[in-house]
Design a protein around this motif. Structure first.
Motif, mmCIF file in Angstrom:
data_model
loop_
_atom_site.group_PDB
_atom_site.id
_atom_site.type_symbol
_atom_site.label_atom_id
_atom_site.label_comp_id
_atom_site.label_asym_id
_atom_site.label_seq_id
_atom_site.Cartn_x
_atom_site.Cartn_y
_atom_site.Cartn_z
ATOM 1 N N ALA A 1 0.773 -1.089 -0.144
ATOM 2 C CA ALA A 1 0.110 -0.236 -0.065
ATOM 3 C C ALA A 1 0.803 1.199 0.017
ATOM 4 N N PRO A 2 0.490 2.423 -0.652
ATOM 5 C CA PRO A 2 1.302 3.653 -0.485
ATOM 6 C C PRO A 2 1.434 4.001 0.697
ATOM 7 N N VAL A 3 2.484 4.700 1.130
ATOM 8 C CA VAL A 3 2.736 5.126 2.264
ATOM 9 C C VAL A 3 3.142 6.628 2.211
ATOM 10 N N LYS A 4 3.282 7.310 3.227
ATOM 11 C CA LYS A 4 3.740 8.701 3.207
ATOM 12 C C LYS A 4 5.236 8.777 3.258
ATOM 13 N N VAL A 5 5.664 9.301 2.400
ATOM 14 C CA VAL A 5 7.334 9.408 2.188
ATOM 15 C C VAL A 5 7.613 10.824 2.129
ATOM 16 N N GLN A 6 8.736 11.272 3.131
ATOM 17 C CA GLN A 6 9.077 12.650 2.856
ATOM 18 C C GLN A 6 9.871 13.098 1.585
ATOM 19 N N GLY A 7 9.675 14.037 0.721
ATOM 20 C CA GLY A 7 10.379 14.447 -0.431
ATOM 21 C C GLY A 7 11.772 15.036 -0.093
ATOM 22 N N SER A 8 12.501 15.251 -1.401
ATOM 23 C CA SER A 8 13.717 16.043 -0.975
ATOM 24 C C SER A 8 13.352 17.652 -0.572
ATOM 25 N N ASP A 9 12.012 18.011 -0.873
ATOM 26 C CA ASP A 9 11.702 19.160 -0.612
ATOM 27 C C ASP A 9 10.975 19.295 0.903
ATOM 28 N N GLU A 10 11.120 18.412 1.679
ATOM 29 C CA GLU A 10 10.524 18.064 2.623
ATOM 30 C C GLU A 10 8.930 18.057 2.798
ATOM 31 N N GLN A 11 8.469 18.073 1.653
ATOM 32 C CA GLN A 11 6.905 17.914 1.643
ATOM 33 C C GLN A 11 6.528 16.346 1.441
ATOM 34 N N VAL A 12 5.529 16.179 2.489
ATOM 35 C CA VAL A 12 4.855 14.616 2.574
ATOM 36 C C VAL A 12 4.116 14.648 1.456
ATOM 37 N N ILE A 13 4.636 13.243 0.750
ATOM 38 C CA ILE A 13 3.703 13.122 -0.476
ATOM 39 C C ILE A 13 3.370 11.389 -0.430
ATOM 40 N N GLU A 14 2.350 11.268 -0.910
ATOM 41 C CA GLU A 14 1.832 9.756 -1.071
ATOM 42 C C GLU A 14 2.670 9.222 -2.155
ATOM 43 N N SER A 15 3.083 8.084 -1.941
ATOM 44 C CA SER A 15 3.986 7.191 -3.025
ATOM 45 C C SER A 15 3.656 5.762 -3.044
ATOM 46 N N SER A 16 3.690 5.417 -4.281
ATOM 47 C CA SER A 16 3.435 3.868 -4.545
ATOM 48 C C SER A 16 4.413 3.412 -5.503
ATOM 49 N N ALA A 17 5.023 2.055 -4.765
ATOM 50 C CA ALA A 17 6.266 1.571 -5.781
ATOM 51 C C ALA A 17 5.794 1.168 -7.309
ATOM 52 N N VAL A 18 6.777 1.021 -8.077
ATOM 53 C CA VAL A 18 6.393 0.372 -9.325
ATOM 54 C C VAL A 18 7.113 -0.867 -9.616
ATOM 55 N N GLY A 19 7.362 -1.521 -8.774
ATOM 56 C CA GLY A 19 7.911 -2.661 -8.874
ATOM 57 C C GLY A 19 9.314 -2.916 -9.228
ATOM 58 N N THR A 20 9.574 -3.354 -10.679
ATOM 59 C CA THR A 20 11.095 -3.687 -10.986
ATOM 60 C C THR A 20 11.626 -2.381 -11.742
ATOM 61 N N LEU A 21 11.201 -1.265 -11.364
ATOM 62 C CA LEU A 21 11.916 -0.098 -11.977
ATOM 63 C C LEU A 21 13.087 0.527 -11.193
ATOM 64 N N GLY A 22 13.230 -0.247 -9.912
ATOM 65 C CA GLY A 22 13.990 0.418 -8.955
ATOM 66 C C GLY A 22 15.260 0.751 -9.298
ATOM 67 N N ALA A 23 16.118 0.114 -9.891
ATOM 68 C CA ALA A 23 17.548 0.083 -10.345
ATOM 69 C C ALA A 23 17.839 1.585 -11.458
ATOM 70 N N ALA A 24 16.568 1.767 -12.041
ATOM 71 C CA ALA A 24 16.149 2.923 -12.936
ATOM 72 C C ALA A 24 16.580 4.320 -12.409
ATOM 73 N N SER A 25 16.407 4.245 -11.054
ATOM 74 C CA SER A 25 16.465 5.687 -10.316
ATOM 75 C C SER A 25 16.694 5.321 -8.692
ATOM 76 N N GLY A 26 17.586 6.279 -8.451
ATOM 77 C CA GLY A 26 18.071 5.991 -6.977
ATOM 78 C C GLY A 26 16.858 6.254 -6.280
ATOM 79 N N PRO A 27 16.513 7.565 -6.352
ATOM 80 C CA PRO A 27 15.360 7.965 -5.377
ATOM 81 C C PRO A 27 14.136 7.228 -5.235
ATOM 82 N N VAL A 28 13.915 6.339 -6.401
ATOM 83 C CA VAL A 28 12.798 5.423 -6.554
ATOM 84 C C VAL A 28 12.980 4.289 -5.764
ATOM 85 N N THR A 29 14.232 3.787 -5.745
ATOM 86 C CA THR A 29 14.839 2.544 -4.921
ATOM 87 C C THR A 29 14.359 2.861 -3.695
ATOM 88 N N ALA A 30 15.152 3.842 -3.017
ATOM 89 C CA ALA A 30 14.932 4.349 -1.679
ATOM 90 C C ALA A 30 13.383 4.386 -1.344
#
Length: 308
Positions: free
Chosen positions: A24-53
């Motif tokens: 389920a999406p969880v609240k993740v603090q973005g680099s601009d300190e804004q709390v955003i809703e995020s949802s992972a996208v499976g196997t794209l992790g290695a394509a982007s460091g922030p997405v992997t985190a």
């Protein structure tokens, strides 16, 4: 591209993401300190460091009891963070198993399976994708057993899942009639000297629903283990894979837990790209120092040895 085509393309991307996401999406603090809703996208992790985190954060908070509503699919197939602590060396590639070992040891981080240090005081290592999120061209190393606290597996038989010689209390938990967290804790409390005296839970795929039940009870047992369990990392034992097959291993990232581990992780990131042609991100993992704190996963661009 016509507007209708763009809409179809965007819908396909969304559906692809939904198909691979199991948390389920969880609240993740973005680099601009804004709390955003995020949802992972499976196997794209290695394509982007922030997405992997982001993926790691979501899986860490996902305290699933099974995957895909399948009682025969243990939670480690889709939740938590499976990591191996390693010691930097120019004498070997970090992803190759020790030829002298009978298996490969990992630890497992989840919001209900926390610890405050890595084995042997190491400061860096690597992370495997969960089986259900690994890219299609990767192998699935066999997961054998799980110890709620470090099992001293290099001294055990049966690929590290059996007993230390002359210590029958350390043989597989289920073989001793230890099937629940309460039974494990009774066993745990009866041995002031832990490690080789404690048992591990068999979680092999062949057990089906039994593996799911065993893993869930083992995670509960870790949570009941008090200060010793929090101060002592847990341990998964995986079957060994072949040497020099980095391209097909389900490697999601390398990691470091402090500045002392940064140089080792940077070397490993460069070495993996040199040997395989694959870029994986370096993730900083901040381990909790109290039982009420949570793990923090960060991608820090300035710390990367190479950007792609």
């Amino acid at each position: 591209m016509k507007m209708n085509g763009i809409v179809v393309w965007l819908m396909a991307l969304v559906l692809a993401g939904c198909a691979t996401q199991e948390v389920a999406p969880v609240k993740v603090q973005g680099s601009d300190e804004q709390v955003i809703e995020s949802s992972a996208v499976g196997t794209l992790g290695a394509a982007s460091g922030p997405v992997t985190a982001q993926h790691l954060t979501e899986r860490y908070h996902n305290k699933a009891s099974m995957c895909r509503n399948n009682p025969s699919a243990p939670a480690f197939l889709c939740s938590g963070v499976l990591l191996r602590a390693t010691q930097h060396s120019t004498q070997f590639h970090f992803w190759n198993p020790n030829p002298a070992a009978t298996g490969v040891s990992f630890s497992y981080l989840r919001a209900d399976a926390k610890f405050n240090k890595l084995v042997f005081g190491y400061n860096n290592g690597f992370i495997f994708y969960p089986v259900f999120f690994a890219p299609a061209d990767k192998i699935d190393p066999e997961i054998l057993c799980f110890f709620p606290v470090d099992g001293a597996t290099n001294s055990r038989d049966q690929q590290g899942c059996g007993q230390v010689s002359g210590v029958p209390s350390g043989r597989e938990c289920q073989s001793q009639g230890i099937n629940s967290a309460a039974q494990y804790i009774a066993h745990y409390n009866s041995y002031p000297n832990k490690y080789g005296y404690l048992c591990g839970f068999n979680v092999r795929d062949s057990l089906n629903q039994g593996a799911t039940t065993a893993f869930n009870e083992a995670i509960k047992a870790q949570g009941m283990g008090g200060t010793f369990a929090f101060n002592t990392q847990n341990e998964f034992r995986l079957a060994k894979w072949g040497q020099n097959i980095g391209k097909t291993l389900p490697l999601e990232a390398v990691f470091y837990i402090n500045d002392a581990g940064k140089a080792g992780a940077q070397y490993d990131q460069r070495d993996f790209k040199t040997q395989t042609g694959i870029w994986i991100p370096m993730i900083r993992i901040t381990l909790p120092q109290t039982t009420t704190a949570d793990v923090i996963f960060q991608f820090i661009a300035a710390d990367q040895a190479i950007s792609s």
